[in-house]
Design a protein around this motif. Sequence first.
Motif, PDB file in Angstrom:
ATOM      1  N   ARG A  30      -5.406   1.652  -0.312  1.00  0.00           N
ATOM      2  CA  ARG A  30      -6.299   2.776   0.075  1.00  0.00           C
ATOM      3  C   ARG A  30      -7.941   1.855  -0.342  1.00  0.00           C
ATOM      4  O   ARG A  30      -9.217   1.679  -0.234  1.00  0.00           O
ATOM      5  CB  ARG A  30      -6.805   3.616  -0.322  1.00  0.00           C
ATOM      6  N   ASP A  31      -7.818   2.183  -1.764  1.00  0.00           N
ATOM      7  CA  ASP A  31      -8.867   1.633  -2.441  1.00  0.00           C
ATOM      8  C   ASP A  31      -9.491   0.091  -2.510  1.00  0.00           C
ATOM      9  O   ASP A  31     -10.779  -0.211  -3.232  1.00  0.00           O
ATOM     10  CB  ASP A  31      -8.572   2.261  -3.893  1.00  0.00           C
ATOM     11  N   ALA A  32      -8.854  -0.460  -2.832  1.00  0.00           N
ATOM     12  CA  ALA A  32      -8.965  -2.012  -1.615  1.00  0.00           C
ATOM     13  C   ALA A  32      -9.725  -2.488  -1.138  1.00  0.00           C
ATOM     14  O   ALA A  32     -10.837  -3.231  -1.068  1.00  0.00           O
ATOM     15  CB  ALA A  32      -8.175  -2.371  -2.598  1.00  0.00           C
ATOM     16  N   MET A  33      -9.728  -1.437  -0.162  1.00  0.00           N
ATOM     17  CA  MET A  33     -10.455  -1.840   1.641  1.00  0.00           C
ATOM     18  C   MET A  33     -11.610  -1.888   1.336  1.00  0.00           C
ATOM     19  O   MET A  33     -12.525  -1.638   1.762  1.00  0.00           O
ATOM     20  CB  MET A  33      -9.125  -0.754   2.415  1.00  0.00           C
ATOM     21  N   HIS A  34     -12.209  -0.628   0.182  1.00  0.00           N
ATOM     22  CA  HIS A  34     -13.210   0.221  -0.135  1.00  0.00           C
ATOM     23  C   HIS A  34     -13.749  -0.406  -1.748  1.00  0.00           C
ATOM     24  O   HIS A  34     -14.795  -0.210  -1.815  1.00  0.00           O
ATOM     25  CB  HIS A  34     -12.915   1.596  -0.432  1.00  0.00           C
ATOM     26  N   VAL A  36     -12.686  -1.523  -4.365  1.00  0.00           N
ATOM     27  CA  VAL A  36     -12.097  -1.032  -5.644  1.00  0.00           C
ATOM     28  C   VAL A  36     -11.437  -3.257  -6.181  1.00  0.00           C
ATOM     29  O   VAL A  36     -10.528  -3.366  -4.971  1.00  0.00           O
ATOM     30  CB  VAL A  36     -11.245  -0.606  -6.344  1.00  0.00           C
ATOM     31  N   THR A  37     -11.082  -4.092  -6.985  1.00  0.00           N
ATOM     32  CA  THR A  37     -10.642  -5.320  -6.918  1.00  0.00           C
ATOM     33  C   THR A  37     -10.340  -4.701  -8.999  1.00  0.00           C
ATOM     34  O   THR A  37      -9.270  -6.007  -8.986  1.00  0.00           O
ATOM     35  CB  THR A  37     -11.707  -6.073  -6.940  1.00  0.00           C
ATOM     36  N   ARG A  38     -10.880  -4.216 -10.006  1.00  0.00           N
ATOM     37  CA  ARG A  38      -9.899  -4.858 -10.644  1.00  0.00           C
ATOM     38  C   ARG A  38      -9.007  -3.791 -11.524  1.00  0.00           C
ATOM     39  O   ARG A  38      -9.341  -2.219 -10.786  1.00  0.00           O
ATOM     40  CB  ARG A  38     -11.572  -4.334 -12.147  1.00  0.00           C
ATOM     41  N   PHE A  39      -8.797  -3.790 -12.483  1.00  0.00           N
ATOM     42  CA  PHE A  39      -7.641  -3.342 -12.519  1.00  0.00           C
ATOM     43  C   PHE A  39      -7.851  -1.625 -13.621  1.00  0.00           C
ATOM     44  O   PHE A  39      -7.899  -0.778 -13.188  1.00  0.00           O
ATOM     45  CB  PHE A  39      -6.107  -4.249 -14.012  1.00  0.00           C
ATOM     46  N   THR A  40      -8.829  -1.520 -14.075  1.00  0.00           N
ATOM     47  CA  THR A  40      -9.435  -0.371 -15.100  1.00  0.00           C
ATOM     48  C   THR A  40      -9.999   0.541 -13.946  1.00  0.00           C
ATOM     49  O   THR A  40      -9.908   1.396 -14.332  1.00  0.00           O
ATOM     50  CB  THR A  40     -10.489  -0.244 -16.108  1.00  0.00           C
ATOM     51  N   ASP A  41     -10.528  -0.530 -12.794  1.00  0.00           N
ATOM     52  CA  ASP A  41     -10.998   0.774 -11.761  1.00  0.00           C
ATOM     53  C   ASP A  41     -10.678   1.413 -10.351  1.00  0.00           C
ATOM     54  O   ASP A  41     -10.554   2.727 -10.158  1.00  0.00           O
ATOM     55  CB  ASP A  41     -12.350   0.209 -10.018  1.00  0.00           C
ATOM     56  N   ARG A  45      -9.848   5.814 -10.163  1.00  0.00           N
ATOM     57  CA  ARG A  45      -9.870   6.281  -9.176  1.00  0.00           C
ATOM     58  C   ARG A  45      -8.643   7.157  -8.933  1.00  0.00           C
ATOM     59  O   ARG A  45      -8.453   7.741  -8.944  1.00  0.00           O
ATOM     60  CB  ARG A  45     -10.215   5.110  -8.517  1.00  0.00           C
ATOM     61  N   ILE A  46      -7.309   6.112  -9.148  1.00  0.00           N
ATOM     62  CA  ILE A  46      -5.490   6.832  -8.858  1.00  0.00           C
ATOM     63  C   ILE A  46      -5.639   7.479  -9.898  1.00  0.00           C
ATOM     64  O   ILE A  46      -4.555   8.829  -9.813  1.00  0.00           O
ATOM     65  CB  ILE A  46      -5.496   5.721  -8.836  1.00  0.00           C
ATOM     66  N   GLY A  47      -5.443   7.047 -11.001  1.00  0.00           N
ATOM     67  CA  GLY A  47      -5.582   8.030 -11.921  1.00  0.00           C
ATOM     68  C   GLY A  47      -3.781   7.800 -12.660  1.00  0.00           C
ATOM     69  O   GLY A  47      -3.127   8.337 -12.487  1.00  0.00           O
ATOM     70  N   LEU A  48      -3.384   6.467 -12.536  1.00  0.00           N
ATOM     71  CA  LEU A  48      -1.855   6.068 -12.762  1.00  0.00           C
ATOM     72  C   LEU A  48      -1.732   5.670 -13.784  1.00  0.00           C
ATOM     73  O   LEU A  48      -2.580   4.965 -14.449  1.00  0.00           O
ATOM     74  CB  LEU A  48      -2.024   4.923 -11.652  1.00  0.00           C
ATOM     75  N   VAL A  63       4.554 -10.452  -3.003  1.00  0.00           N
ATOM     76  CA  VAL A  63       4.577 -10.309  -1.288  1.00  0.00           C
ATOM     77  C   VAL A  63       3.246 -10.340  -0.262  1.00  0.00           C
ATOM     78  O   VAL A  63       3.029 -11.258   0.624  1.00  0.00           O
ATOM     79  CB  VAL A  63       5.077  -8.646  -1.597  1.00  0.00           C
ATOM     80  N   GLY A  64       2.578 -11.249  -2.000  1.00  0.00           N
ATOM     81  CA  GLY A  64       1.263 -12.158  -0.369  1.00  0.00           C
ATOM     82  C   GLY A  64       0.114 -10.838  -0.623  1.00  0.00           C
ATOM     83  O   GLY A  64      -0.564 -11.357   0.473  1.00  0.00           O
ATOM     84  N   ILE A  65       0.119  -9.717  -0.659  1.00  0.00           N
ATOM     85  CA  ILE A  65      -1.440  -8.512  -0.726  1.00  0.00           C
ATOM     86  C   ILE A  65      -2.466  -8.995  -0.877  1.00  0.00           C
ATOM     87  O   ILE A  65      -3.374  -8.838  -0.643  1.00  0.00           O
ATOM     88  CB  ILE A  65      -0.589  -6.995  -0.478  1.00  0.00           C
ATOM     89  N   PHE A  66      -1.825  -8.874  -1.767  1.00  0.00           N
ATOM     90  CA  PHE A  66      -3.296  -9.424  -2.724  1.00  0.00           C
ATOM     91  C   PHE A  66      -3.644 -10.993  -3.533  1.00  0.00           C
ATOM     92  O   PHE A  66      -1.926 -11.390  -4.202  1.00  0.00           O
ATOM     93  CB  PHE A  66      -3.229  -8.619  -4.379  1.00  0.00           C
TER      94      PHE A  66
END
Length: 165
Positions: A30-34, A36-41, A45-48, A63-66
Motif C-alpha cells: 500500500r505504501d509503496a503504491m503511494h 514510499v521506497t526507503r526502509f526507514t520510511d 509509516r507502518i511501525g513494524l 519474488v520479483g515484486i520489488f
Amino acid sequence: MKRRDLGTSPCPIDRSLSEVGDTWTLQILRDAMHGVTRFTDFNKRIGLASNILSARLQKLVAVGIFEIQDSALGNSHEYVLTEKGRDFHAVLSALRQWGQRHLFEDDEQMTRAIDARTGQPPRHISLIAEDGRELTPEDMLLVRSRAADPIEAAVPVDTPRRHKA
C-alpha cells in the motif's frame, strides 16, 4: 498445526497469498503504491519491527515484486516496484473499495484514494464479462488447465456450486 505450502497450489488465490498474504506485506505494498521506497520510511509509516520489515522486503525482492536500486541520495538503497508489483495496484484498490463500502460508519474518518488529475474517486472495481455484464460469484465457474493452454481446453473443477447445477 503446520501450515501447508500454498506456493505450489493450482489455485491462483493460494499462490498469491503465499507471496503477499499477510498484513505487513499488504501495508508495505500500500505504501509503496503511494511512493514510499526507503526502509526507514516504511518503518516510520507502518511501525513494524526492523527485523520483520527487513524479512518482508527481502521476500518481496525475491519474488520479483520489488527491485533494489541505489538511492538518489547515495547513502542507501530503495525498494522500487517492478511491473509485477505495480500490477498489484488493482488488487489493493479493490480491497480499499471493499473496506470503504463495508467497514466504516458514516461519521468515521478514513483515507480515500482519488484520481490525482480529476480529484474524483475511481469507479467501483467489478468483474465484467466479455458481453459487458457485471459478473457475480454465481456467474463464475472454476476450470482447470495449464497456464499456456487456451481456455477452451479447460476442464470444469468439481465444486459445491457445480453439484447444484
